[in-house]
Design an enzyme around this catalytic site. Structure first.
Site, PDB file in Angstrom:
ATOM      1  N   CYS A 121       0.855  -1.183  -0.024  1.00  0.00           N
ATOM      2  CA  CYS A 121       0.100  -0.035  -0.094  1.00  0.00           C
ATOM      3  C   CYS A 121       0.888   1.238   0.073  1.00  0.00           C
ATOM      4  O   CYS A 121       1.952   1.392   0.700  1.00  0.00           O
ATOM      5  CB  CYS A 121      -0.894  -0.036   1.106  1.00  0.00           C
TER       6      CYS A 121
ATOM      7  N   CYS B 104     -16.033  -9.855   5.421  1.00  0.00           N
ATOM      8  CA  CYS B 104     -15.289  -8.801   5.111  1.00  0.00           C
ATOM      9  C   CYS B 104     -14.051  -9.096   4.266  1.00  0.00           C
ATOM     10  O   CYS B 104     -13.112  -9.762   4.845  1.00  0.00           O
ATOM     11  CB  CYS B 104     -15.235  -7.667   6.235  1.00  0.00           C
TER      12      CYS B 104
ATOM     13  N   ARG C  23     -17.800  -3.397  17.920  1.00  0.00           N
ATOM     14  CA  ARG C  23     -16.921  -4.734  17.537  1.00  0.00           C
ATOM     15  C   ARG C  23     -15.504  -4.502  18.283  1.00  0.00           C
ATOM     16  O   ARG C  23     -14.858  -3.770  18.306  1.00  0.00           O
ATOM     17  CB  ARG C  23     -16.642  -4.490  15.998  1.00  0.00           C
TER      18      ARG C  23
ATOM     19  N   CYS D  37       0.499   5.220   7.007  1.00  0.00           N
ATOM     20  CA  CYS D  37      -0.093   4.839   8.230  1.00  0.00           C
ATOM     21  C   CYS D  37       0.771   4.354   9.075  1.00  0.00           C
ATOM     22  O   CYS D  37       1.256   3.250   8.797  1.00  0.00           O
ATOM     23  CB  CYS D  37      -1.452   4.043   8.111  1.00  0.00           C
TER      24      CYS D  37
ATOM     25  N   CYS E 299     -19.138  -7.372   3.603  1.00  0.00           N
ATOM     26  CA  CYS E 299     -18.288  -5.896   3.942  1.00  0.00           C
ATOM     27  C   CYS E 299     -17.002  -6.020   3.142  1.00  0.00           C
ATOM     28  O   CYS E 299     -16.487  -6.873   2.808  1.00  0.00           O
ATOM     29  CB  CYS E 299     -17.973  -5.888   5.326  1.00  0.00           C
TER      30      CYS E 299
ATOM     31  N   CYS F  98       0.616   0.614  10.449  1.00  0.00           N
ATOM     32  CA  CYS F  98       0.161  -0.542   9.363  1.00  0.00           C
ATOM     33  C   CYS F  98       1.293  -1.289   8.629  1.00  0.00           C
ATOM     34  O   CYS F  98       2.191  -0.688   8.036  1.00  0.00           O
ATOM     35  CB  CYS F  98      -0.631   0.111   7.912  1.00  0.00           C
TER      36      CYS F  98
ATOM     37  N   CYS G 135     -19.608   1.076   8.560  1.00  0.00           N
ATOM     38  CA  CYS G 135     -18.630   0.659   9.567  1.00  0.00           C
ATOM     39  C   CYS G 135     -17.366   1.324   9.680  1.00  0.00           C
ATOM     40  O   CYS G 135     -16.491   1.597   8.962  1.00  0.00           O
ATOM     41  CB  CYS G 135     -18.212  -0.903   9.123  1.00  0.00           C
TER      42      CYS G 135
END
Length: 332
Positions: free
Chosen positions: A57, A101, A265, A61, A133, A64, A193
């Site tokens: 990616c 998901c 969650r 972040c 999801c 991550c 979400c």
């Protein structure tokens, strides 16, 4: 005790501070009471999260392990096939999951063959009768609409932290970019979400501000994940201390009071929590967990499915059977 039986979208920072900072046992009691007014306390939705495209990616972040710029040892994997994804979704359903998901390590969705493949995956999983999801990064209005037409039930796009702290952990997109994607999802008639991560080095005020943003959206997210930082070696936040479980309990309880109807969650970080610690989270209003047949939550550890079944048996919990006929009302 204050009356938290009504749904509100006008919480003040001061009100949330008062809820969040009260003595923990009183906070949990209030949250448990709200939870029982809106949900079956012995039901927990079991969700399965699958990384359909892993690593590489371009985002930065700080937490991550899938960011290409960090040396985390994560194996980059291209987009999976529809056949393999649907097979895993079927096994997840057989094991008790009611939501599936699919996550792709993208900054944003692009209108290309990969997106067409994702749409086909959504159709295939939807045909199994699961809530479908996706979490794919930023979306345009037209992309959100196409996902909805393919049968997507929910879209995950976490705020991560407060607007004030956001630039400390991510610089490759803005907080408003996040909020724009949530608007596109809601306008398309897909359930939202969205939650955040604690343990990023933020203050209690940052956590309260994030909850303020979520609880004051025109419509509360149908799902609010509360994540503890999963410290990944090679990321800038790898050396931060483990999140205290009582901090998770406090966040979950406050989220439950502010957003009574939402699914709260208990997400990343469960692998470092005991059954006793998780049980406090359920008492405080958490009513959903993530599972994975690979014992990973994307690229971080997650409890074994057998261990979760033992925990459910011990605590008298049962997997929730969701009613997909509940209609999501788009915001015009």
């Amino acid at each position: 005790m204050n009356n938290y039986s009504t749904i509100r979208n006008d919480w003040s920072i001061q009100e949330i501070e008062s809820i969040y900072h009260q003595p923990l046992l009183e906070l949990v009691y209030q949250a448990a009471t709200v939870h029982r007014n809106f949900h079956q306390p012995n039901e927990v939705q079991v969700c399965t999260l699958l990384s359909v495209k892993t690593g590489g990616c371009p985002e930065d972040c700080s937490y991550c392990g899938q960011a290409a710029r960090y040396h985390t040892g994560i194996t980059v994997k291209s987009l999976m096939s529809k056949q393999d994804v649907v097979a895993i979704a079927q096994r997840a359903k057989d094991a008790g999951s009611s939501r599936f998901c699919m996550a792709a390590a993208w900054r944003e969705v692009r209108d290309n063959r990969d997106f067409e493949n994702i749409l086909e995956m959504v159709e295939g999983v939807n045909e199994l009768g699961l809530e479908v999801c996706c979490t794919l990064g930023m979306l345009s209005e037209s992309q959100a609409k196409r996902l909805q037409e393919a049968g997507l039930y929910a879209y995950n796009h976490n705020l991560d932290s407060s607007k004030e702290y956001y630039e400390e952990i991510i610089t490759t997109r803005t907080y408003d970019d996040r909020l724009d994607t949530l608007k596109h999802v809601r306008k398309a008639g897909i359930s939202v979400c969205s939650g955040g991560i604690i343990g990023l080095g933020e203050t209690h005020a940052d956590r309260i501000n994030m909850l303020h943003t979520l609880s004051n959206l025109p419509q509360h997210p149908e799902s609010v994940p509360v994540n503890a930082l999963a410290r990944v070696k090679g990321t800038p936040l790898a050396d931060l201390p483990k999140v205290d479980s009582w901090e998770m309990v406090r966040m979950i309880a406050t989220a439950r009071i502010l957003m009574p109807k939402s699914m709260v969650r208990l997400s990343a970080g469960r692998a470092e929590m005991s059954t006793e610690e998780q049980s406090w989270c359920f008492m405080a209003g958490a009513n959903s967990i993530f599972t994975s047949e690979s014992e990973e939550l994307l690229v971080t550890p997650n409890p074994r499915l057998d261990d979760d079944k033992k925990m459910f048996d011990l605590l008298g919990l049962k997997p929730m059977v969701k009613d997909k006929s509940v209609q999501v009302i788009p915001v015009q």
